[in-house]
Scaffold this active site. Structure first.
Site, PDB file in Angstrom:
ATOM      1  N   ASN A  14       0.839  -1.215   0.000  1.00  0.00           N
ATOM      2  CA  ASN A  14       0.000   0.000   0.000  1.00  0.00           C
ATOM      3  C   ASN A  14       0.870   1.260   0.000  1.00  0.00           C
ATOM      4  OD1 ASN A  14      -3.037  -0.526   0.133  1.00  0.00           O
ATOM      5  ND2 ASN A  14      -2.222  -2.037   1.567  1.00  0.00           N
ATOM      6  N   HIS A 110      -8.643  -0.717   5.540  1.00  0.00           N
ATOM      7  CA  HIS A 110      -9.078  -1.993   6.116  1.00  0.00           C
ATOM      8  C   HIS A 110      -9.558  -2.908   4.982  1.00  0.00           C
ATOM      9  CE1 HIS A 110     -10.528  -4.807   9.077  1.00  0.00           C
ATOM     10  NE2 HIS A 110     -11.615  -4.935   8.354  1.00  0.00           N
ATOM     11  N   ASP A 151     -11.814   0.463  13.778  1.00  0.00           N
ATOM     12  CA  ASP A 151     -12.490   0.536  12.467  1.00  0.00           C
ATOM     13  C   ASP A 151     -13.855   1.226  12.543  1.00  0.00           C
ATOM     14  OD1 ASP A 151     -10.321  -0.964  11.440  1.00  0.00           O
ATOM     15  OD2 ASP A 151     -11.326  -2.856  11.895  1.00  0.00           O
ATOM     16  N   ALA A 180      -8.900  -3.291  -4.968  1.00  0.00           N
ATOM     17  CA  ALA A 180      -9.500  -2.280  -4.085  1.00  0.00           C
ATOM     18  C   ALA A 180      -8.465  -1.433  -3.327  1.00  0.00           C
ATOM     19  CB  ALA A 180     -10.461  -2.946  -3.108  1.00  0.00           C
ATOM     20  N   GLU A 181      -7.636  -2.083  -2.497  1.00  0.00           N
ATOM     21  CA  GLU A 181      -6.767  -1.290  -1.604  1.00  0.00           C
ATOM     22  C   GLU A 181      -5.853  -0.340  -2.364  1.00  0.00           C
ATOM     23  OE1 GLU A 181      -4.858  -3.453   1.605  1.00  0.00           O
ATOM     24  OE2 GLU A 181      -6.292  -5.074   1.379  1.00  0.00           O
TER      25      GLU A 181
END
Ligand code: GRF
Length: 205
Positions: A14, A110, A151, A180-181
């Site tokens: 990431n 997340h 979260d 996604a991330e």
């Protein structure tokens, strides 16, 4: 210019997506002014080095107690003066003082669609194991602001990912990262760099 500090514990894919996003201008008006890892062996530190980003290891194990670690961690942040702190796979419980000091300026990625498969105990592969055990057909990732809960902070962006027949937790984890991330974390930073509130610009990603 949005000055960000990225906190990491592991592989740093990431972090890489952020570095690449700045390089290829999908993230504008932003620079990474530091990377902090709690783990000396984190490959993320090598990625930071390769990108000429100052990297620091602050590990709880090298301090006498949690309080000393928290102080050293907060001191490093005070020194760096980030506008935004990005938790990108950072497996450390944040000092309460940090949440207070940087309220509205800490975001986390997340690997599920919050409020599903989140909260205490849902991290890393455990999230994807739980997704497969429940048999849901769609999962995804969420970028959210960090508050005192686990979260529970305001959601900035989410992206859905299909669960496929024959998925293992590892295969699903990889798909959630790729689809996604690595998309929504850079997009969320870009959104913040453009001062767009979480509720607006749903199609920003
Ligand atoms: C990602 O799945 C992220 O959602 C989770 O930890 C993982 C970090 O991966 N919080 P990496 O270190 O960015 O490769």
């Amino acid at each position: 210019m949005l000055n960000i500090v990225v906190c990491v514990s592991g592989g740093g894919t990431n972090l890489q997506a952020i570095i690449d996003g700045i390089e290829n201008k999908t993230i504008e008006n932003t620079r990474v002014i530091g990377v902090i890892s709690n783990n000396a062996g984190a490959y993320a530190l090598k990625r930071a080095e390769a990108a000429n980003v100052p990297a620091f290891c602050i590990s709880p194990g090298s301090f006498g107690n949690r309080g000393e670690f928290n102080r050293a961690f907060l001191e490093k942040l005070r020194e760096l003066k980030p506008d935004l702190i990005v938790l990108a796979g950072f497996l450390v419980i944040l000092p309460p003082e940090m949440i207070e000091t940087y309220r509205g300026r800490i975001i986390n990625i997340h690997p599920s669609l919050i409020p599903s498969f989140c909260g205490t105990g849902f991290y890393g592969l455990k999230v994807h194991e739980a997704v497969l055990a429940r048999g849901v057909k769609v999962t995804g990732a969420t970028v959210h602001y960090v508050d005192e809960g686990t979260d529970t902070g305001e959601i900035i962006l989410q992206k859905a990912v299909e669960v496929k027949e024959g998925d293992t937790p590892e295969i699903l984890q990889r798909r959630v990262m790729e689809e996604a991330e690595w998309v929504i974390l850079p997009a969320a930073i870009n959104k913040i760099a453009h001062n767009i509130p979480p509720g607006d610009g749903h199609d920003f990603a």
